[in-house]
Design a protein around this motif. Structure first.
Motif, PDB file in Angstrom:
ATOM      1  N   GLY A   1       0.707  -1.286   0.090  1.00 55.52           N
ATOM      2  CA  GLY A   1      -0.039   0.089   0.022  1.00 55.52           C
ATOM      3  C   GLY A   1       0.901   1.227   0.036  1.00 55.52           C
ATOM      4  N   PRO A   2       0.226   2.445  -0.510  1.00 56.04           N
ATOM      5  CA  PRO A   2       0.916   3.780  -0.394  1.00 56.04           C
ATOM      6  C   PRO A   2       1.058   4.211   0.935  1.00 56.04           C
ATOM      7  N   HIS A   3       0.156   4.156   1.770  1.00 59.24           N
ATOM      8  CA  HIS A   3       0.026   4.695   2.982  1.00 59.24           C
ATOM      9  C   HIS A   3      -0.899   4.160   3.848  1.00 59.24           C
ATOM     10  N   CYS A   4      -0.871   4.147   5.140  1.00 59.44           N
ATOM     11  CA  CYS A   4      -1.771   3.349   6.009  1.00 59.44           C
ATOM     12  C   CYS A   4      -3.287   3.796   5.839  1.00 59.44           C
ATOM     13  N   TYR A   5      -3.458   4.960   5.377  1.00 60.24           N
ATOM     14  CA  TYR A   5      -4.917   5.117   5.082  1.00 60.24           C
ATOM     15  C   TYR A   5      -5.701   4.238   4.026  1.00 60.24           C
ATOM     16  N   SER A   6      -4.748   3.775   3.031  1.00 56.99           N
ATOM     17  CA  SER A   6      -5.332   2.934   2.256  1.00 56.99           C
ATOM     18  C   SER A   6      -5.734   1.631   2.785  1.00 56.99           C
TER      19      SER A   6
ATOM     20  N   ALA B   1      -8.500   7.858  -5.839  1.00 49.92           N
ATOM     21  CA  ALA B   1      -7.260   8.727  -5.709  1.00 49.92           C
ATOM     22  C   ALA B   1      -7.583   9.971  -6.419  1.00 49.92           C
ATOM     23  N   GLU B   2      -7.862   9.984  -7.452  1.00 50.89           N
ATOM     24  CA  GLU B   2      -8.072  11.274  -8.448  1.00 50.89           C
ATOM     25  C   GLU B   2      -9.148  12.196  -8.043  1.00 50.89           C
ATOM     26  N   ASP B   3     -10.393  11.510  -7.267  1.00 53.56           N
ATOM     27  CA  ASP B   3     -11.266  12.239  -6.992  1.00 53.56           C
ATOM     28  C   ASP B   3     -11.017  12.798  -5.678  1.00 53.56           C
ATOM     29  N   GLU B   4      -9.994  12.235  -4.722  1.00 54.81           N
ATOM     30  CA  GLU B   4      -9.834  12.794  -3.549  1.00 54.81           C
ATOM     31  C   GLU B   4      -8.444  13.228  -3.041  1.00 54.81           C
ATOM     32  N   PHE B   5      -7.896  13.606  -4.215  1.00 54.61           N
ATOM     33  CA  PHE B   5      -6.633  14.403  -3.934  1.00 54.61           C
ATOM     34  C   PHE B   5      -6.442  15.588  -3.045  1.00 54.61           C
TER      35      PHE B   5
ATOM     36  N   PHE C   1      -7.618  15.750   3.161  1.00 57.07           N
ATOM     37  CA  PHE C   1      -6.737  15.558   4.188  1.00 57.07           C
ATOM     38  C   PHE C   1      -7.461  14.268   4.959  1.00 57.07           C
ATOM     39  N   TYR C   2      -6.828  13.084   5.085  1.00 57.66           N
ATOM     40  CA  TYR C   2      -7.266  12.161   5.794  1.00 57.66           C
ATOM     41  C   TYR C   2      -6.862  11.991   7.380  1.00 57.66           C
ATOM     42  N   LEU C   3      -8.098  12.166   8.114  1.00 64.23           N
ATOM     43  CA  LEU C   3      -7.974  11.960   9.504  1.00 64.23           C
ATOM     44  C   LEU C   3      -8.631  10.292  10.098  1.00 64.23           C
ATOM     45  N   THR C   4      -7.387   9.851  10.630  1.00 64.65           N
ATOM     46  CA  THR C   4      -8.046   8.668  11.416  1.00 64.65           C
ATOM     47  C   THR C   4      -8.246   8.985  12.842  1.00 64.65           C
ATOM     48  N   ASP C   5      -8.849   7.901  13.646  1.00 60.84           N
ATOM     49  CA  ASP C   5      -9.146   8.267  15.026  1.00 60.84           C
ATOM     50  C   ASP C   5      -8.013   8.631  15.784  1.00 60.84           C
ATOM     51  N   PHE C   6      -6.668   7.811  15.296  1.00 60.95           N
ATOM     52  CA  PHE C   6      -5.583   8.271  16.077  1.00 60.95           C
ATOM     53  C   PHE C   6      -4.969   9.709  15.789  1.00 60.95           C
ATOM     54  N   LEU C   7      -5.197   9.967  14.384  1.00 61.61           N
ATOM     55  CA  LEU C   7      -4.657  11.534  14.097  1.00 61.61           C
ATOM     56  C   LEU C   7      -5.349  12.378  14.715  1.00 61.61           C
ATOM     57  N   VAL C   8      -6.750  12.216  14.913  1.00 62.71           N
ATOM     58  CA  VAL C   8      -7.628  13.250  15.496  1.00 62.71           C
ATOM     59  C   VAL C   8      -7.232  13.466  16.923  1.00 62.71           C
ATOM     60  N   ARG C   9      -7.023  12.304  17.768  1.00 63.41           N
ATOM     61  CA  ARG C   9      -6.488  12.137  19.003  1.00 63.41           C
ATOM     62  C   ARG C   9      -5.201  12.797  19.263  1.00 63.41           C
ATOM     63  N   GLN C  10      -4.340  12.632  18.219  1.00 64.12           N
ATOM     64  CA  GLN C  10      -2.982  13.244  18.386  1.00 64.12           C
ATOM     65  C   GLN C  10      -2.635  14.324  17.466  1.00 64.12           C
ATOM     66  N   PHE C  11      -3.690  15.024  17.143  1.00 65.53           N
ATOM     67  CA  PHE C  11      -3.354  16.273  16.097  1.00 65.53           C
ATOM     68  C   PHE C  11      -2.504  17.089  16.509  1.00 65.53           C
TER      69      PHE C  11
ATOM     70  N   TYR D   1      -1.654  25.736   4.725  1.00 59.56           N
ATOM     71  CA  TYR D   1      -1.149  24.477   4.509  1.00 59.56           C
ATOM     72  C   TYR D   1      -2.873  23.851   4.201  1.00 59.56           C
ATOM     73  N   PHE D   2      -3.633  24.162   4.617  1.00 56.54           N
ATOM     74  CA  PHE D   2      -5.148  23.370   4.567  1.00 56.54           C
ATOM     75  C   PHE D   2      -6.115  24.074   3.416  1.00 56.54           C
ATOM     76  N   GLY D   3      -5.656  25.311   2.999  1.00 55.87           N
ATOM     77  CA  GLY D   3      -6.726  25.813   2.080  1.00 55.87           C
ATOM     78  C   GLY D   3      -7.187  25.376   0.953  1.00 55.87           C
ATOM     79  N   ASN D   4      -6.420  24.411   0.442  1.00 53.43           N
ATOM     80  CA  ASN D   4      -6.938  23.481  -0.803  1.00 53.43           C
ATOM     81  C   ASN D   4      -7.615  22.277  -0.619  1.00 53.43           C
ATOM     82  N   TYR D   5      -7.806  21.831   1.002  1.00 50.72           N
ATOM     83  CA  TYR D   5      -8.465  20.665   0.923  1.00 50.72           C
ATOM     84  C   TYR D   5      -9.876  20.808   1.146  1.00 50.72           C
ATOM     85  N   THR D   6     -10.538  19.952   0.621  1.00 47.08           N
ATOM     86  CA  THR D   6     -12.188  20.218   0.469  1.00 47.08           C
ATOM     87  C   THR D   6     -12.826  19.254   1.230  1.00 47.08           C
TER      88      THR D   6
END
Length: 166
Positions: A107-112, A124-128, A131-141, A161-166
């Motif tokens: 896999g490319p990274h654990c989000y996959s 991948a082309e539709d979601e570029f 910004f993926y947030l897992t439970d872990f990343l939310v807790r450790q943001f 940093y985040f202005g282009n994330y939809t």
């Protein structure tokens, strides 16, 4: 919690209980999910050794950390599996695993891992701009995003940093 189809195939490829002790060396960001799978499936023959999740802040350090963990623990197990994706190593982790003779989850990274590599790649082309947030990343943001990116010191960078994330 049911893993995606291709993750089920990968996980079910592990030898059944009674086939020897197995060590999973994994990213600490995946510990909760791996322990849940272990519990749900009664995989008492599996042990989990997590490496610090903050290695993702320095992907070039992941292969050496994996190598050290394999070296430290291999003698106590019949098989060792690496539960990391490439995670920004540019193929270096896969090469290190091949050199060590241990299997690594593809896999490319654990989000996959969460939805399966095929499903993730299809989106991948539709979601570029996601910004993926897992439970872990939310807790450790704060520890993994806010402070390392300097947003605690320069909050004005947030939109850059985040202005282009939809």
């Amino acid at each position: 919690m049911t893993p995606p189809d291709d993750a089920t195939l990968t996980i079910s490829g592990l030898p059944p209980e009674g086939a020897g002790r197995i060590l999973l060396i994994a990213c600490g960001a995946l510990a909760h999910e791996i322990l849940a799978l272990k519990r749900i499936n009664h995989w008492s023959h599996l042990d989990l050794q997590c490496l610090p999740a903050n290695l993702h802040l320095w992907p070039d350090r992941i292969p050496a950390a994996v190598e050290q963990a394999v070296t430290d623990h291999r003698a106590n197990y019949d098989r060792v599996f690496i539960v990391y994706a490439d995670c920004g190593t540019g193929g270096l982790l896969q090469a290190k695993c091949a050199e060590l003779g241990v299997q690594m989850v593809e896999g490319p990274h654990c989000y996959s891992f969460f939805e399966g590599n095929a499903a993730f790649a299809a989106k991948a082309e539709d979601e570029f701009t996601a910004f993926y947030l897992t439970d872990f990343l939310v807790r450790q943001f704060d520890a993994f995003v806010w402070r390392p990116m300097g947003l605690d010191r320069h909050p004005e960078l947030r939109d850059m940093y985040f202005g282009n994330y939809t």
